[in-house]
Design a protein around this motif. Structure first.
Motif, mmCIF file in Angstrom:
data_model
loop_
_atom_site.group_PDB
_atom_site.id
_atom_site.type_symbol
_atom_site.label_atom_id
_atom_site.label_comp_id
_atom_site.label_asym_id
_atom_site.label_seq_id
_atom_site.Cartn_x
_atom_site.Cartn_y
_atom_site.Cartn_z
ATOM 1 N N ARG A 164 0.834 -1.200 0.000
ATOM 2 C CA ARG A 164 0.000 0.000 0.000
ATOM 3 C C ARG A 164 0.875 1.259 0.000
ATOM 4 O O ARG A 164 0.567 2.230 -0.708
ATOM 5 C CB ARG A 164 -0.922 0.002 1.215
ATOM 6 N N ASP A 165 1.941 1.250 0.773
ATOM 7 C CA ASP A 165 2.845 2.407 0.792
ATOM 8 C C ASP A 165 3.393 2.700 -0.606
ATOM 9 O O ASP A 165 3.530 3.859 -1.010
ATOM 10 C CB ASP A 165 4.000 2.159 1.764
ATOM 11 N N GLU B 298 0.874 4.467 -2.784
ATOM 12 C CA GLU B 298 0.726 5.894 -2.481
ATOM 13 C C GLU B 298 1.813 6.730 -3.161
ATOM 14 O O GLU B 298 1.632 7.925 -3.382
ATOM 15 C CB GLU B 298 0.747 6.105 -0.970
ATOM 16 N N ILE C 291 -6.827 7.316 -1.413
ATOM 17 C CA ILE C 291 -5.582 8.077 -1.278
ATOM 18 C C ILE C 291 -5.850 9.506 -1.722
ATOM 19 O O ILE C 291 -6.407 9.745 -2.804
ATOM 20 C CB ILE C 291 -4.463 7.459 -2.130
#
Length: 265
Positions: A135-136, A139, A192
Motif C-alpha cells: 500500500r505504501d 501511495e 488516497i
C-alpha cells in the motif's frame, strides 16, 4: 514502467513476446489473468451482475475460471457501488500534450460530489505486513499521479484484489480448486488523497524520464528483472533470445509518453 529498456522494446520497437498470454502449462499467464479480471471489473462498474460476467467470458481453463470467480466475489463484496458512486467513465482514455493513456475509471462520490480516479490492482499478498508495504508503494506510484494530473483529480479509490496463495492439491478436481480459489479471494479498498505538491513532484520525475528518452537513453533496470513477474525481455537481456524472437506488433499501452522534454518558459 519499472525498466526503461522494456518500455523501449514494447512501445518504441513494438516487440512483443510471441508467447505472451500463455504459461508453461498451456493456461493463461499472470498478465492475461490480470487483463481478464480488469475486463470483468469494468463490466461490474457498468452495472452487470456476477451471472452476466460469467456468461460474458465463457471461461474454459482453470485460471480463466479463477479470474471470473475472483470478479464474482468482488461483485458480491461491493454490491452497492453504483448507489454510492456515479460513473463518469470506465476504461477512459486521455491525451495530454505530454502523454496519453487509459485509466480504469473516473467516478463521482454521490455524497460529496467529488471526482475520483478508480484504480484496480490484483496482487499476491501473503500477509498483512507485505500488504502494508504494498500500500505504501501505491501511495508513491508515479503512474497514478500522472493519471490524476491528466484527468484533473487528486483523490484515488483503490481496489486491491488479493489472489490467494494456494496450490493444486493431489486428486483435486478443477471444480474443487476453483471453489477453493474463490473462497480464498480477499479485497481491500482505500482512498488516497494527493496534494498539489505530490502531483508536481510526479511531473518533475516524468520530465527527467522524458528528457532521457528524448536523448535515446533506455537503460536496463537490472535489479527489477524478476520483481513478482519475470520481465518479458529478461531472456533478451541475458542473451538467450534475439530481437527476432519477439513479434512485431502494437502493444496495448496504459500510459505512453510522447518522449518530449519539458519546455522552458
Amino acid at each position: 514502467n519499472r525498466c526503461p529498456f522494456s518500455y523501449y522494446m514494447r512501445y518504441v520497437e513494438h516487440r512483443i513476446p510471441s508467447d505472451t498470454g500463455i504459461n508453461k502449462d498451456g493456461d493463461i499467464d499472470a498478465r492475461a489473468f490480470g487483463s481478464m479480471v480488469h475486463a470483468g471489473l469494468a463490466l461490474h462498474w457498468e452495472g452487470f451482475s456476477p451471472d452476466a460476467l460469467f456468461k460474458s467470458f465463457e471461461p474454459v481453463t482453470v485460471r480463466e475460471r479463477c479470474a471470473v470467480a475472483m470478479v464474482g466475489r468482488y461483485a458480491e463484496t461491493y454490491p452497492n457501488d453504483l448507489e454510492q458512486y456515479a460513473v463518469e467513465a470506465i476504461e477512459a482514455q486521455f491525451d495530454t500534450e505530454r502523454y496519453k493513456g487509459q485509466v480504469d475509471g473516473i467516478i463521482i462520490d454521490k455524497a460529496t460530489g467529488e471526482r475520483m480516479l478508480l484504480e484496480h490492482k490484483t496482487a499476491l499478498v501473503i500477509n498483512d505486513e507485505a500488504f502494508a508495504t504494498y500500500r505504501d508503494k501505491l501511495e508513491m506510484d508515479l503512474q497514478i499521479r500522472l493519471y490524476c494530473h491528466a484527468v484533473g483529480v487528486k483523490k484515488v479509490l483503490y481496489d486491491v484484489l488479493k489472489k490467494p496463495y494456494i496450490r493444486r492439491r493431489k486428486a483435486e478436481t478443477d471444480d474443487e480448486f476453483v471453489q477453493r480459489y474463490a473462497d480464498g479471494c480477499t479485497f481491500a479498498r482505500f482512498v488516497i488523497d494527493l496534494t498539489a505538491d505530490d502531483i508536481a513532484d510526479a511531473m518533475a520525475d516524468a520530465d527527467a524520464v522524458y528528457t532521457a528518452v528524448a536523448a535515446g537513453r533506455f537503460c536496463k533496470s537490472r535489479n527489477n528483472c524478476n520483481m513478482g513477474i519475470k520481465c518479458d525481455y529478461f531472456d533478451l537481456c541475458a542473451g538467450k533470445k534475439t530481437i527476432d524472437d519477439y513479434t512485431l506488433k502494437d502493444a496495448n499501452c496504459e500510459l505512453v509518453g510522447e518522449f518530449l522534454p519539458a519546455q522552458e518558459d
